[in-house]
Design a protein around this motif. Structure first.
Motif, PDB file in Angstrom:
ATOM      1  N   UNK A   1       0.855  -1.173   0.000  1.00 24.53           N
ATOM      2  CA  UNK A   1       0.000   0.000   0.000  1.00 24.53           C
ATOM      3  C   UNK A   1       0.901   1.236   0.000  1.00 24.53           C
ATOM      4  N   UNK A   2       0.790   2.100  -1.005  1.00 23.86           N
ATOM      5  CA  UNK A   2       1.604   3.295  -1.083  1.00 23.86           C
ATOM      6  C   UNK A   2       1.061   4.408  -0.209  1.00 23.86           C
ATOM      7  N   UNK A   3       1.941   5.235   0.287  1.00 20.51           N
ATOM      8  CA  UNK A   3       1.540   6.326   1.166  1.00 20.51           C
ATOM      9  C   UNK A   3       2.150   7.616   0.647  1.00 20.51           C
ATOM     10  N   UNK A   4       1.320   8.644   0.516  1.00 24.92           N
ATOM     11  CA  UNK A   4       1.790   9.954   0.106  1.00 24.92           C
ATOM     12  C   UNK A   4       1.296  10.974   1.107  1.00 24.92           C
ATOM     13  N   UNK A   5       2.171  11.773   1.646  1.00 27.18           N
ATOM     14  CA  UNK A   5       1.752  12.793   2.609  1.00 27.18           C
ATOM     15  C   UNK A   5       1.514  14.094   1.875  1.00 27.18           C
ATOM     16  N   UNK A   6       0.356  14.709   2.135  1.00 26.77           N
ATOM     17  CA  UNK A   6       0.018  15.982   1.529  1.00 26.77           C
ATOM     18  C   UNK A   6      -0.330  16.946   2.650  1.00 26.77           C
ATOM     19  N   UNK A   7       0.257  18.107   2.655  1.00 29.70           N
ATOM     20  CA  UNK A   7       0.134  19.069   3.749  1.00 29.70           C
ATOM     21  C   UNK A   7       0.572  18.375   5.034  1.00 29.70           C
ATOM     22  N   UNK A   8       0.155  18.918   6.149  1.00 27.56           N
ATOM     23  CA  UNK A   8       0.603  18.337   7.403  1.00 27.56           C
ATOM     24  C   UNK A   8      -0.422  17.422   8.040  1.00 27.56           C
ATOM     25  N   UNK A   9      -1.701  17.536   7.602  1.00 24.06           N
ATOM     26  CA  UNK A   9      -2.737  16.877   8.379  1.00 24.06           C
ATOM     27  C   UNK A   9      -3.326  15.614   7.751  1.00 24.06           C
ATOM     28  N   UNK A  10      -3.056  15.341   6.485  1.00 19.97           N
ATOM     29  CA  UNK A  10      -3.655  14.169   5.846  1.00 19.97           C
ATOM     30  C   UNK A  10      -2.570  13.335   5.186  1.00 19.97           C
ATOM     31  N   UNK A  11      -2.703  12.022   5.338  1.00 19.24           N
ATOM     32  CA  UNK A  11      -1.845  11.092   4.610  1.00 19.24           C
ATOM     33  C   UNK A  11      -2.725  10.381   3.596  1.00 19.24           C
ATOM     34  N   UNK A  12      -2.356  10.502   2.316  1.00 17.48           N
ATOM     35  CA  UNK A  12      -3.135   9.825   1.272  1.00 17.48           C
ATOM     36  C   UNK A  12      -2.601   8.412   1.113  1.00 17.48           C
ATOM     37  N   UNK A  13      -3.483   7.441   1.300  1.00 13.22           N
ATOM     38  CA  UNK A  13      -3.098   6.034   1.260  1.00 13.22           C
ATOM     39  C   UNK A  13      -3.755   5.367   0.054  1.00 13.22           C
ATOM     40  N   UNK A  14      -2.937   4.716  -0.750  1.00 18.43           N
ATOM     41  CA  UNK A  14      -3.454   3.970  -1.901  1.00 18.43           C
ATOM     42  C   UNK A  14      -4.394   2.893  -1.389  1.00 18.43           C
ATOM     43  N   UNK A  15      -5.615   2.813  -1.965  1.00 14.34           N
ATOM     44  CA  UNK A  15      -6.597   1.859  -1.461  1.00 14.34           C
ATOM     45  C   UNK A  15      -6.988   0.803  -2.487  1.00 14.34           C
ATOM     46  N   UNK A  16      -7.053   1.171  -3.764  1.00 12.18           N
ATOM     47  CA  UNK A  16      -7.524   0.225  -4.786  1.00 12.18           C
ATOM     48  C   UNK A  16      -7.337   0.844  -6.162  1.00 12.18           C
ATOM     49  N   UNK A  17      -7.382  -0.002  -7.170  1.00  9.01           N
ATOM     50  CA  UNK A  17      -7.499   0.505  -8.535  1.00  9.01           C
ATOM     51  C   UNK A  17      -8.971   0.813  -8.773  1.00  9.01           C
ATOM     52  N   UNK A  18      -9.253   1.984  -9.296  1.00 12.74           N
ATOM     53  CA  UNK A  18     -10.644   2.393  -9.495  1.00 12.74           C
ATOM     54  C   UNK A  18     -11.402   1.361 -10.338  1.00 12.74           C
ATOM     55  N   UNK A  19     -10.800   0.908 -11.420  1.00  4.23           N
ATOM     56  CA  UNK A  19     -11.467  -0.007 -12.350  1.00  4.23           C
ATOM     57  C   UNK A  19     -11.774  -1.359 -11.703  1.00  4.23           C
ATOM     58  N   UNK A  20     -11.086  -1.696 -10.640  1.00  7.16           N
ATOM     59  CA  UNK A  20     -11.301  -2.988  -9.981  1.00  7.16           C
ATOM     60  C   UNK A  20     -12.253  -2.903  -8.799  1.00  7.16           C
ATOM     61  N   UNK A 105      -6.108   5.217  -9.722  1.00 13.07           N
ATOM     62  CA  UNK A 105      -6.098   4.621  -8.382  1.00 13.07           C
ATOM     63  C   UNK A 105      -6.941   5.457  -7.430  1.00 13.07           C
ATOM     64  N   UNK A 106      -7.476   4.789  -6.416  1.00 10.82           N
ATOM     65  CA  UNK A 106      -8.272   5.462  -5.388  1.00 10.82           C
ATOM     66  C   UNK A 106      -7.415   5.597  -4.132  1.00 10.82           C
ATOM     67  N   UNK A 107      -7.408   6.796  -3.583  1.00 12.28           N
ATOM     68  CA  UNK A 107      -6.663   7.071  -2.354  1.00 12.28           C
ATOM     69  C   UNK A 107      -7.644   7.528  -1.278  1.00 12.28           C
ATOM     70  N   UNK A 108      -7.351   7.147  -0.050  1.00 10.00           N
ATOM     71  CA  UNK A 108      -8.132   7.600   1.100  1.00 10.00           C
ATOM     72  C   UNK A 108      -7.242   8.526   1.928  1.00 10.00           C
ATOM     73  N   UNK A 109      -7.818   9.650   2.340  1.00  3.17           N
ATOM     74  CA  UNK A 109      -7.077  10.605   3.153  1.00  3.17           C
ATOM     75  C   UNK A 109      -7.288  10.320   4.630  1.00  3.17           C
TER      76      UNK A 109
END
Ligand code: FES
Length: 118
Positions: A1-20, A105-109
Motif C-alpha cells: 500500500x503506497x503512502x503519500x503525505x500531503x500538507x501536514x494533516x492528511x496522509x493519502x493512502x493507496x486503497x484500490x485501482x478504481x477499475x477494480x 487509483x483510489x486514495x483515502x485521506x
C-alpha cells in the motif's frame, strides 16, 4: 500500500485501482488502526466511511448501497456516505474520510495524528 503525505494533516493512502472496485459494493481498507469501508457509487464517485456502525458495530463494507447511502447489514440503519449521518428515525454518525482518484487509483485521506507522524 503506497503512502503519500500531503500538507501536514492528511496522509493519502493507496486503497484500490478504481477499475477494480465493484460498483455499489464495499471494500474494507485498514491503515494504522483505522478500518474504513470504501465504496464506488453508481454515480462514479468514491466514498469512504468508518467501517463500524455506531449502533452495534455492524460491518458497513458488507452493507447494501443505494444511491448515496449504505444500509447496515445488522439492523438496516441507513447511513449517508457523504455526511456519515445515520438517517432518521435512527441517530448517530460515522467518521467520513476524504477520497481522491488519481492515475486510475483510489486514495483515502487519513488524518495524521502526532503519534502516527512519529
Ligand atoms: S449494528 Fe448497524 S444497525 Fe445495528
Amino acid at each position: 500500500m503506497g503512502v503519500t503525505q500531503e500538507r501536514e494533516s492528511i496522509v493519502w493512502v493507496w486503497a484500490a485501482l478504481y477499475a477494480e472496485l465493484p460498483v455499489n459494493t464495499g471494500k474494507t481498507v485498514r491503515y494504522q488502526g483505522d478500518e474504513v469501508a470504501l465504496f464506488r457509487l453508481g454515480s462514479g464517485s468514491v466514498k469512504a466511511v468508518q467501517n463500524r456502525c455506531p449502533h452495534k458495530d455492524g460491518v458497513l463494507a458488507e452493507g447494501i448501497v443505494c444511491d448515496e447511502h449504505v444500509f447496515c447489514p445488522m439492523h438496516d440503519r441507513r447511513i449517508n456516505l457523504s455526511s456519515g449521518l445515520v438517517q432518521a428515525p435512527d441517530t448517530g454518525c460515522v467518521r467520513t474520510y476524504a477520497t481522491k482518484i488519481q492515475d486510475g487509483a483510489v486514495y483515502i485521506g487519513f488524518p495524521m495524528s502526532a503519534e502516527k507522524a512519529g
